[in-house]
Design an enzyme around this catalytic site. Structure first.
Site, PDB file in Angstrom:
ATOM      1  N   GLY B  13     -11.953  13.400  24.864  1.00  0.00           N
ATOM      2  CA  GLY B  13     -11.148  13.676  26.296  1.00  0.00           C
ATOM      3  C   GLY B  13     -10.519  15.046  26.019  1.00  0.00           C
ATOM      4  N   LEU B  15     -10.436  19.492  25.831  1.00  0.00           N
ATOM      5  CA  LEU B  15     -10.872  20.348  26.583  1.00  0.00           C
ATOM      6  C   LEU B  15     -12.293  20.408  26.700  1.00  0.00           C
ATOM      7  CD1 LEU B  15      -8.222  23.429  25.916  1.00  0.00           C
ATOM      8  CD2 LEU B  15      -8.802  22.248  28.170  1.00  0.00           C
ATOM      9  N   ALA B  16     -13.088  20.595  25.470  1.00  0.00           N
ATOM     10  CA  ALA B  16     -14.446  20.688  25.590  1.00  0.00           C
ATOM     11  C   ALA B  16     -15.103  19.343  26.120  1.00  0.00           C
ATOM     12  CB  ALA B  16     -15.051  20.734  24.158  1.00  0.00           C
ATOM     13  N   HIS B  43      -6.055  16.885  20.905  1.00  0.00           N
ATOM     14  CA  HIS B  43      -5.366  17.784  20.171  1.00  0.00           C
ATOM     15  C   HIS B  43      -5.416  19.237  20.547  1.00  0.00           C
ATOM     16  CE1 HIS B  43      -3.526  19.496  16.475  1.00  0.00           C
ATOM     17  NE2 HIS B  43      -4.859  19.961  15.998  1.00  0.00           N
ATOM     18  N   SER B  44      -6.136  19.267  21.603  1.00  0.00           N
ATOM     19  CA  SER B  44      -6.217  20.643  22.462  1.00  0.00           C
ATOM     20  C   SER B  44      -5.075  21.012  22.963  1.00  0.00           C
ATOM     21  CB  SER B  44      -7.243  20.556  23.666  1.00  0.00           C
ATOM     22  OG  SER B  44      -8.502  19.996  23.303  1.00  0.00           O
ATOM     23  N   GLY B  49      -0.737  29.710  20.635  1.00  0.00           N
ATOM     24  CA  GLY B  49      -0.640  30.868  21.108  1.00  0.00           C
ATOM     25  C   GLY B  49      -1.373  31.670  22.159  1.00  0.00           C
ATOM     26  N   GLY B  50      -2.684  31.443  22.457  1.00  0.00           N
ATOM     27  CA  GLY B  50      -3.688  31.950  23.384  1.00  0.00           C
ATOM     28  C   GLY B  50      -4.831  31.656  23.276  1.00  0.00           C
ATOM     29  N   HIS B 257      -4.713  27.908   7.985  1.00  0.00           N
ATOM     30  CA  HIS B 257      -3.848  28.545   8.934  1.00  0.00           C
ATOM     31  C   HIS B 257      -2.585  29.129   8.024  1.00  0.00           C
ATOM     32  CE1 HIS B 257      -1.416  29.808  12.149  1.00  0.00           C
ATOM     33  NE2 HIS B 257      -2.343  29.761  13.086  1.00  0.00           N
ATOM     34  N   ARG B 273       3.074  36.256  14.548  1.00  0.00           N
ATOM     35  CA  ARG B 273       2.654  37.459  13.914  1.00  0.00           C
ATOM     36  C   ARG B 273       2.060  38.403  15.047  1.00  0.00           C
ATOM     37  NH1 ARG B 273      -1.384  35.898  10.594  1.00  0.00           N
ATOM     38  NH2 ARG B 273      -1.446  33.891  11.516  1.00  0.00           N
ATOM     39  N   GLU B 394     -14.868  21.727  18.667  1.00  0.00           N
ATOM     40  CA  GLU B 394     -14.532  21.839  17.213  1.00  0.00           C
ATOM     41  C   GLU B 394     -15.650  20.697  16.572  1.00  0.00           C
ATOM     42  OE1 GLU B 394     -10.605  21.556  15.894  1.00  0.00           O
ATOM     43  OE2 GLU B 394     -11.208  21.667  13.904  1.00  0.00           O
TER      44      GLU B 394
END
Lengths: 272, 659, 257
Positions: B13, B15-16, B43-44, B49-50, B257, B273, B394
């Site tokens: 459930g 985003l994808a 987890h979406s 950040g973007g 990461h 960053r 993912e």
């Protein structure tokens, strides 16, 4: 007016206008605000005794219509008492609908409050308790004023208080001031007036202000009561004499209906 | 037997999954979604950040295009990406962002006029065009030629997921929450649905569907130090693997990461960053320019993470009781910027570190973050080896990311893949293959198998806590299959993982609590996680080169000659290890031939086809064809897009720059 | 750097060093077992530095009682799964440091939601019901505009203001902290009212006050709120819930007049 409403998946005929809840909420707040303002004005009026008997007498006379009538018109007081009583009943009924109903809700509420240890949540219980006290005590007070509107005055009031009325007065004072303070705070928070509640810090400040206000009125109320108590101990009052302002000659109604009338010529207190 | 029928079954459930579900629903299909947790907890939501899309509205994004986004993505992937997929993706990403804007995501907008910002440690002023005022803005992210990451403060994923989820509610798509897919129902050729376990009461339910789409996200939790949510255990990929038909691609490609909070591993966004934050060592020295003079802190994640670990190894790490770390410095961005654009970071620092990042340094060290690998699919999202099974996000190896994903391309992929795969799987359902074969017996058999499997945990002989074994696996993966890999350690890792798998398959549980039983859940997930871990470790051991996030100290060079290919892992029923095979990545169909990425190592072994393809491309350029006609000759993709997404993207400032 | 210096610096970075034993009392109940009655169970564990309730509960499950039920997803304070009553007050367990709690500390499931077991409750179904009831999505024709076209512009301040309210993570703390919600099951709570305030602010949403009134203009909506503001004080995201509810109340009252 009826309307169609859905309960689960079924259409039912639901009674009433869907604007009712908004109206009731508005009326609860408005009636509360009115009562708070009246009560404060009333306390100021009563506390005029602190400025001396003549001041209190003038205030009493003012409410008996001294601006328009030559003679005291106690029915005016009855009228005001009636009006306030109606608002009081309205406010009570509106507030009662917010109370927990039944054991399950009460339990849920009390467990919730105990766990939360949250000032504003706990204040609501104070509000409920003071409200219930007022339901009886304020009713009694208003009824008495309605039935005996002329029993107000430097001596008359003092006599009432001295003869045990201070117990009722003190309970009434405490509940009404606390209830009014919390209620006013809640009203401001509820409608978000003046951006006073935009942050927890601002709300805290507002609460402190309201507490100070409550403390002030309690102090004023207690001092006033003490003043009446003191007057109540004066022999004249113990003897049931009405207060007569200096320099006036008039018919003074006795404190009790059985006592014979006497006319004062000198402004001296008149004995039964 | 509880049986539920539907046209399309989406597992996951996030985003994808939700976007694929919405797509299929809008094509008139009955859609049902299963989710381990309430959909909005997926987890979406953690993407901060973007999201990358070449809108080019901001001054620093001016001149951006699909072609440049495509090229950045391929370079980021170290040429592991499927270039057709990367093209489809770059073309659809602006549509995805605009669709979400129309559905309610409050993307941060361009404000006309001068703005102060921090670039390369210095305060500079940027002027935004009044024409662009109010359009969607973007910030800088690693490995990109332009500012391209559109954002909502640093709660981008949260906003996107909530909007998407509410849209799914608006479309009346049911989400069966706390339902875990336990096995795919398949007849050897075709997938017909899943057996799912209700995590509230423990019952098993058969879901039968014409098309099944796995969108269960990554499997970061096979590592001890990971930015991933607790639920990211890769169960979707694992049950696909357990069919013995579907294959997992590039499982060794694991992203670390650079800025996981030390030691908890909680993510702080790359936006730190991107907005001008710096990496410092124990001496307060900014070390990235020494290693990466071109992109510095904003090289791709694999490169920055590796440089950080390298710097710690060289003795410049900050020592603490938990081990060594480095510092992230965002103080120079100013309290106001942090409060407005990096709120979640500030909150995380406050609660988990007890510091205010506007005044203090943030302790960071690379942590496992993303799995580029997953269920290998074609560009339509249909699984290789099993019809009727789709996958996106993912969980899939669609292969957009190859061996390293660019920051901001994951949330972009979830939505874009959801949009495209939703259409393709609807096409599948409407095709002749789309009918659901008679499967009641099949479902009953599958359900009985699962029941028997669950019962076996009462009678096993290995009296060990599944959670303890899981910890062993996680530690082993973090220590031996991490950023720096070596044949020797990988070999022992594989052996130990196999031993763990043996024990995990004979587990006996301590209790038998009715209903939801967390111990049982851990027990049945453990062997699946171990299988995934084995695919990762074996893939890493076999790949004797370094590419993207996969770095072998004993084979530090990228080797296109021998390894320009995708690893495919298959797990035959009853086997105790995966069997690996490889799928060539064809240089002769590439739009962007392998070369230097523009950052990171410069030496690599060329593929023999690379010079030939370079010649081809040069020849095409010399004919002078432009635009779509040129694209047709190099890498045709537009016809592969679903009709509804074929129109070219409108742009405020267009045609100022090309690839 | 000396060990002492490292310790001193660590203390600054990771919070005060803590050690010793800590007692957690957990309200246990398994609704799947008809025999089971709610009971407090006491656990003792060794404190470690930087230990959160997430770490503590995970350790308890690993080492003391594998059947202990609770929900964690992101363990970073952003997904809202782990709300529970911590010494009677709702909060996110994952970001609560044990060092900040008294020993013993009592953990109980969030009231107002269906109990799944021990500390796990079904907030998901409640929130989905709320979303369906309040239609928490943008209504309007422009939602289906061609995505190939340039997006509709929006004032930067408006976008930022919407995000302020959109930061809600539907953790359920406001419901558990709400006196009204404890008494009346159908009350939409601060989470629902804040959501509608968010859409009210959004120029993309074409609904007018009349439409909003139909959704929350009654005693299950904004007029049911008694303004005790437990919601505002426990909200893990520090959302301006009191202000938003007051705003909606004013708008809805005006609508009724």
């Amino acid at each position: 007016m009826s309307r169609l409403d859905t309960v689960g998946d079924t259409l039912v005929l639901a009674p009433g206008d869907r604007r009712w809840p908004a109206w009731l909420d508005l009326l609860q707040g408005l009636s509360g605000l009115l009562l708070v303002l009246f009560m404060w004005a009333h306390l100021f009026a009563v506390s005029s005794i602190l400025l001396g008997k003549p001041a209190m007498y003038r205030v009493t006379r003012f409410f008996e219509g001294s601006l328009f009538f030559d003679t005291p018109q106690p029915w005016l007081v009855s009228l005001v008492a009636l009006f306030i009583f109606v608002i009081f009943v309205l406010h009570t009924l509106l507030a009662l609908r917010k109370l927990p109903s039944g054991y399950r809700q009460w339990r849920a509420w009390l467990v919730h409050m105990g766990g939360m240890r949250h000032e504003e949540t706990s204040l609501w219980l104070v509000q409920v308790i003071t409200g219930l006290v007022l339901m009886f005590f304020a009713t009694a007070h208003l009824l008495e004023l309605f039935l005996h509107p002329s029993n107000i005055g430097p001596h008359a009031s003092a006599a009432r208080i001295a003869s045990g009325g201070w117990v009722l007065g003190l309970v009434l004072l405490l509940s009404v001031e606390v209830h009014a303070g919390i209620g006013l705070y809640r009203l401001i928070v509820k409608w978000g007036w003046f951006g006073l509640v935009d942050t927890a810090a601002r709300r805290r400040r507002l609460r402190r202000f309201v507490y100070a206000l409550v403390a002030f009125f309690l102090l004023l109320g207690v001092t006033t009561q003490m003043a009446y108590l003191r007057i109540g101990k004066e022999s004249a009052v113990r003897d049931g004499l009405r207060y007569v302002p200096p320099g006036s000659a008039q018919i003074v109604p006795p404190l009790s209906d059985e006592a014979p009338l006497r006319i004062s010529q000198t402004g001296e207190e008149v004995k039964r | 037997m509880d049986t539920v029928y539907t046209d399309v079954l989406v597992v996951g459930g996030g985003l994808a999954g939700l976007r694929a579900a919405i797509g299929a629903r809008r094509r008139g299909l009955e859609v049902l979604t299963l989710s381990l947790v309430p959909a909005k907890r997926s987890h979406s939501a953690a993407a901060q950040g973007g999201m990358q899309a070449s809108l080019g509205n901001t001054a620093k994004g001016r001149g951006d295009s699909e072609a440049i986004h495509f090229a950045d993505t391929v370079r980021g992937s170290d040429w592991g990406a499927d270039q057709l997929v990367a093209r489809l993706f770059a073309e659809t990403a602006p549509k995805a962002i605009r669709e979400l804007a129309a559905w309610g995501v409050p993307w941060n907008r361009v404000r006309a006029g001068d703005h102060e910002t921090v670039i390369n440690g210095e305060r500079v002023t940027i002027n935004e065009d009044p024409l662009a005022h109010g359009l969607i803005t973007a910030r800088n992210f690693g490995g990109t030629a332009h500012w391209r990451a559109s954002y909502v403060s640093d709660g981008t994923g949260h906003s996107m997921l909530y909007t998407m989820s509410d849209q799914a509610v608006a479309e009346s798509i049911p989400v069966h929450e706390r339902m875990e897919a336990m096995a795919l129902i398949c007849d050897g050729e075709r997938c017909c649905g899943v057996i799912a376990r209700n995590l509230i009461n423990g019952t098993l339910v058969a879901y039968l569907a014409r098309a099944t789409c796995i969108a269960t996200g990554g499997f970061g939790r096979i590592y001890r130090v990971s930015t991933n949510a607790i639920i990211n255990e890769g169960m979707g990929a694992a049950i696909a693997l357990e069919t013995g038909r579907a294959v997992l691609g590039n499982m060794e490609a694991i992203q670390f990461h650079p800025t996981g909070i030390f030691p908890a591993g909680i993510l702080v966004t790359e936006g730190c960053r991107g907005d001008g934050g710096l990496l410092l060592d124990a001496d307060g020295h900014r070390f990235m320019p020494d290693y990466e003079p071109e992109k510095m802190e904003l090289a791709s994640r694999d490169v920055v993470s590796r440089r950080m670990e390298e710097h710690i190894r060289a003795g410049h790490g900050v020592r603490s009781r938990f081990g060594e770390h480095l510092w992230l410095d965002i103080r120079l961005l100013g309290a106001e910027h942090i409060r407005g654009r990096l709120r979640e970071v500030q909150e995380i620092c406050r609660y988990f570190l007890g510091i205010d990042p506007a005044e203090s340094l943030i302790p960071v060290r690379p942590a496992q973050h993303y799995s580029m690998g997953g269920i290998r699919t074609d560009f339509r999202g249909e699984a290789v080896g099993l019809r009727g099974l789709f996958s996106c996000g993912e969980a899939a190896c669609w292969d957009l990311h190859g061996f390293n994903r660019l920051g901001g391309n994951s949330v972009a992929e979830t939505v874009v893949a959801g949009m495209l795969v939703g259409e393709y799987l609807a096409d599948f359902c409407h095709s002749d293959d789309g009918a659901l074969p008679g499967t009641t017996t099949l479902a009953r058999d599958a359900l009985r198998r699962e029941e028997a499997q669950l019962r076996s945990y009462c009678t096993g002989e290995e009296q060990e806590s599944p959670l303890r074994l899981q910890q062993e696996m996680q530690t082993l993966m973090t220590e031996r299959v991490g950023i720096f890999r070596h044949g020797d350690t990988l070999k022992t890792a594989v052996e130990e993982l196999q031993a763990l798998l043996q024990r995990a398959q004979r587990l006996r549980l301590a209790g038998s609590r009715r209903g939801a039983n967390p111990e049982l859940v851990a027990a049945y997930r453990l062997p699946r996680m171990l299988k995934l871990a084995l695919c990762v470790a074996e893939g890493a051991l076999a790949r004797t080169e370094s590419r993207g996030a996969h770095y072998r100290e004993d084979y530090p060079q990228r080797n296109d000659r021998d390894w320009l290919k995708r690893t495919l892992a298959l797990w035959s029923p009853g086997a105790d290890r995966p069997s690996l095979s490889y799928e060539d990545i064809d240089v002769m169909t590439m739009e962007l031939v392998p070369g230097w990425r523009g950052y990171g190592a410069r030496d690599y072994i060329d593929h023999p086809d690379t010079p030939r393809r370079t010649e081809d491309l040069k020849r095409i350029s010399e004919t002078g064809v432009q635009g779509d006609a040129r694209q047709e000759q190099i890498l045709p993709f537009r016809d592969q897009l679903p009709p509804s997404f074929r129109s070219p993207n409108e742009r405020l400032f267009s045609g100022e720059e090309s690839l | 750097m000396s060990e002492d210096e490292i310790l001193a610096r660590d203390t600054a970075v990771h919070g005060a060093a803590t050690s010793g034993e800590f007692t957690l009392e957990v309200l246990r109940c398994n609704p799947a077992d008809p025999e089971d009655r709610p009971r407090w169970q006491s656990f003792t564990l060794e404190l470690t530095e930087g230990m959160t309730l997430f770490i503590a509960l995970t350790e308890l499950r690993e080492t003391q009682d594998p059947s202990l039920q609770f929900d964690f997803v992101c363990r970073a304070g952003i997904c809202g799964s782990c709300a529970m009553l911590i010494n009677g007050r709702p909060g996110l367990a994952c970001r609560t440091l044990i060092a900040d709690l008294p020993s013993p500390t009592r953990l109980a499931p969030l009231p107002g939601f269906a109990l799944i077991g021990d500390l796990s409750v079904d907030t998901g179904r409640w929130m989905r019901g709320m979303s369906e009831r309040l239609e928490t999505w943008v209504h309007g024709l422009d939602t289906e505009r061609d995505p190939a076209r340039l997006e509709a512009p929006m004032e930067p301040e408006v976008a930022e203001a919407i995000y302020e309210l959109e930061r809600c993570i539907e953790c359920g703390c406001c419901i558990a902290a709400c006196g009204t919600a404890q008494m009346r099951e159908d009350f939409v709570g601060a989470v629902g009212l804040n959501k509608l305030a968010r859409f009210h602010l959004d120029p993309r949403d074409a609904r007018d006050d009349g439409a909003y009134f139909d959704l929350v203009g009654d005693d299950d909506g904004v007029f049911g709120c008694m303004s005790l503001l437990g919601c505002d004080d426990v909200c893990p995201k520090d959302l301006p819930l009191g202000t938003q509810i007051a705003f909606l109340r004013r708008r809805m009252a005006r609508q009724a007049l």
